[in-house]
Design a protein around this motif. Structure first.
Motif, short mmCIF file in Angstrom:
data_model
loop_
_atom_site.label_atom_id
_atom_site.label_comp_id
_atom_site.label_asym_id
_atom_site.label_seq_id
_atom_site.Cartn_x
_atom_site.Cartn_y
_atom_site.Cartn_z
N GLU A 170 -47.70 45.16 -13.72
CA GLU A 170 -46.93 45.41 -14.94
C GLU A 170 -45.93 44.31 -15.29
OE1 GLU A 170 -46.90 50.31 -14.46
OE2 GLU A 170 -45.03 49.16 -14.33
N HIS A 171 -45.59 43.44 -14.36
CA HIS A 171 -44.57 42.43 -14.62
C HIS A 171 -45.02 41.47 -15.72
CE1 HIS A 171 -41.71 39.16 -13.99
NE2 HIS A 171 -41.03 39.94 -13.17
N GLN A 172 -44.10 41.11 -16.59
CA GLN A 172 -44.44 40.20 -17.68
C GLN A 172 -45.05 38.90 -17.16
OE1 GLN A 172 -40.85 39.11 -19.77
NE2 GLN A 172 -40.03 37.94 -18.06
N TRP A 173 -45.95 38.36 -17.94
CA TRP A 173 -46.58 37.09 -17.61
C TRP A 173 -45.51 36.00 -17.64
CZ3 TRP A 173 -50.29 34.02 -21.27
CH2 TRP A 173 -51.01 33.08 -20.52
N LEU A 174 -45.48 35.16 -16.63
CA LEU A 174 -44.43 34.16 -16.50
C LEU A 174 -44.74 32.86 -17.23
CD1 LEU A 174 -43.50 34.74 -12.75
CD2 LEU A 174 -42.23 35.48 -14.78
N GLU A 175 -45.89 32.79 -17.87
CA GLU A 175 -46.21 31.61 -18.69
C GLU A 175 -45.26 31.55 -19.88
OE1 GLU A 175 -47.07 28.48 -19.95
OE2 GLU A 175 -48.79 28.93 -18.63
N THR A 176 -44.67 30.38 -20.14
CA THR A 176 -43.68 30.25 -21.21
C THR A 176 -44.20 29.50 -22.42
OG1 THR A 176 -42.82 28.25 -20.14
CG2 THR A 176 -41.72 30.34 -19.62
N CYS A 177 -45.44 29.01 -22.38
CA CYS A 177 -45.98 28.24 -23.50
C CYS A 177 -46.48 29.18 -24.60
CB CYS A 177 -47.12 27.36 -23.01
SG CYS A 177 -47.92 26.42 -24.34
N PRO A 178 -45.89 29.13 -25.81
CA PRO A 178 -46.34 30.00 -26.90
C PRO A 178 -47.81 29.83 -27.24
CG PRO A 178 -44.23 28.99 -27.43
CD PRO A 178 -44.73 28.30 -26.20
N LEU A 179 -48.33 28.61 -27.13
CA LEU A 179 -49.74 28.38 -27.44
C LEU A 179 -50.65 29.10 -26.45
CD1 LEU A 179 -49.74 24.58 -28.40
CD2 LEU A 179 -49.86 26.57 -29.92
N ALA A 180 -50.24 29.15 -25.19
CA ALA A 180 -51.03 29.87 -24.19
C ALA A 180 -51.04 31.36 -24.51
CB ALA A 180 -50.47 29.63 -22.80
N HIS A 181 -49.90 31.89 -24.95
CA HIS A 181 -49.82 33.30 -25.33
C HIS A 181 -50.76 33.60 -26.50
CE1 HIS A 181 -45.83 34.56 -23.30
NE2 HIS A 181 -46.34 33.54 -22.66
N GLN A 182 -50.70 32.74 -27.52
CA GLN A 182 -51.54 32.95 -28.69
C GLN A 182 -53.02 32.87 -28.34
OE1 GLN A 182 -50.22 30.02 -31.55
NE2 GLN A 182 -48.09 30.71 -31.44
N ARG A 183 -53.37 31.94 -27.46
CA ARG A 183 -54.77 31.78 -27.07
C ARG A 183 -55.29 33.03 -26.37
NH1 ARG A 183 -54.05 27.75 -24.00
NH2 ARG A 183 -54.00 28.88 -22.03
N GLU A 184 -54.48 33.58 -25.44
CA GLU A 184 -54.92 34.75 -24.70
C GLU A 184 -54.98 35.99 -25.59
OE1 GLU A 184 -56.18 34.80 -21.77
OE2 GLU A 184 -55.78 32.67 -21.38
N LEU A 185 -54.04 36.13 -26.51
CA LEU A 185 -54.06 37.28 -27.42
C LEU A 185 -55.27 37.23 -28.35
CD1 LEU A 185 -50.26 37.58 -28.29
CD2 LEU A 185 -51.62 39.18 -26.93
N LYS A 186 -55.62 36.02 -28.80
CA LYS A 186 -56.80 35.89 -29.66
C LYS A 186 -58.07 36.20 -28.87
CE LYS A 186 -54.90 32.52 -32.93
NZ LYS A 186 -54.99 31.12 -33.45
N ALA A 187 -58.10 35.80 -27.59
CA ALA A 187 -59.27 36.10 -26.75
C ALA A 187 -59.43 37.60 -26.58
CB ALA A 187 -59.11 35.41 -25.40
N ILE A 188 -58.31 38.32 -26.41
CA ILE A 188 -58.36 39.77 -26.26
C ILE A 188 -58.88 40.43 -27.53
CG2 ILE A 188 -56.93 41.84 -25.95
CD1 ILE A 188 -55.18 40.21 -24.05
N GLU A 189 -58.46 39.90 -28.69
CA GLU A 189 -58.95 40.44 -29.96
C GLU A 189 -60.47 40.31 -30.07
OE1 GLU A 189 -56.87 38.37 -32.98
OE2 GLU A 189 -54.96 39.41 -32.65
N LYS A 190 -61.02 39.31 -29.40
CA LYS A 190 -62.47 39.09 -29.41
C LYS A 190 -63.17 39.81 -28.28
CE LYS A 190 -61.99 34.52 -31.56
NZ LYS A 190 -62.25 33.05 -31.39
N GLY A 191 -62.40 40.62 -27.53
CA GLY A 191 -63.00 41.40 -26.45
C GLY A 191 -63.09 40.67 -25.12
N LYS A 192 -62.37 39.57 -24.97
CA LYS A 192 -62.40 38.79 -23.74
C LYS A 192 -61.02 38.84 -23.07
CE LYS A 192 -65.84 35.59 -25.62
NZ LYS A 192 -66.15 34.17 -25.94
N THR A 193 -60.86 39.73 -22.10
CA THR A 193 -59.58 39.89 -21.41
C THR A 193 -59.53 38.96 -20.20
OG1 THR A 193 -59.40 42.20 -22.08
CG2 THR A 193 -58.05 41.49 -20.22
#
Length: 256
Positions: A170-193
């Protein structure tokens, strides 16, 4: 009450060695138990000869989540005028030292002794000796534990009244790069977790458990000893709640 301590280990360079062979110093791909115990010992001001105090820290159960995989790098150290084993002259010694670049880890420690973890959490924020990640020159890039300020970088949450496994999940992801966050969120939207690699200390009889020889027995000079512990490798799903829990801080642009 089950109490856990969540720490963020982020640095440009980290080194977590289990064994060294002659002129080669290796590193594992995640923090070792001996390295984290040494880190807590430095924060608490515990002497390397204080066997009883170090044994208490070594009894903590540890879990690691790899929030950013490091890049394995190698550098060379040259030492001149090193006496030969025969004592009849001197020589130049070149050693190879491996380290991880740009890695970020969530380290969680669990114990029923709430007083010990509370002291450790306080010491991490006001360490007796400087903290480093494997070598004295490998210093933290951000605080290991949050200070609670609203404008603070995302980092370790500190003391949690949760089991170790729950904190890792449950702990928040420690990555601080906004681009990395956006990339992972877009991947989830496409069904790739995506997933984050984890390694959790477990009972030796646990199915799939692997031995890791990094359980410290003694840090005394001339008497450094270690034994094996059991760890279980796994993965933590990188869910939207982990990614979006607190927005990463974007550095302010300099004004000219």
């Amino acid at each position: 009450m089950t109490l856990s301590l969540a720490l963020c280990l982020d640095a440009p360079m980290q080194s977590w060695g289990i064994r060294s062979r002659f002129t080669t110093r290796e590193t594992t791909t995640e923090p070792t138990k001996s390295g984290v115990v040494g880190l807590l010992g430095a924060a608490l001001g515990i002497s390397r000869d204080d066997q009883a105090a170090l044994s208490e820290l070594a009894a903590l159960r540890m879990g690691v989540r790899v929030d950013r995989e490091g890049i394995l790098e190698r550098d060379y150290h040259t030492a001149q005028n090193v006496p030969t084993t025969a004592g009849s002259g001197h020589r130049t010694v070149v050693s190879q030292r491996y380290y991880l670049a740009d890695a970020v880890f969530l380290v969680v420690l669990q114990n029923e002794d709430t007083e010990l973890l509370t002291r450790a959490a306080e010491a991490i924020q006001r360490p007796h000796w400087p903290l480093c990640f494997g070598r004295k020159s490998f210093l933290p890039a951000r605080p290991l534990i949050t200070s609670g300020r609203a404008d603070h970088l995302r980092t370790g949450a500190g003391l949690q009244e949760k089991p170790l496994e729950t904190v890792l999940a449950e702990h928040q992801w420690l990555e601080t790069c906004p681009l990395a966050h956006q990339r992972e969120l877009k991947a989830i939207e496409k069904g790739k977790t995506g997933t984050l690699r984890s390694m959790v200390e477990c009972h030796p009889s646990t199915p799939g458990a692997e031995p890791r020889r990094d359980q410290p027995l003694s840090f005394a000079r001339g008497d450094r000893r270690f034994t094996s512990r059991a760890v279980l490798s796994g993965h933590v799903p990188l869910t939207p709640s982990l990614i979006s829990a607190g927005e990463p801080r974007v550095p302010e642009q300099a004004h000219h």
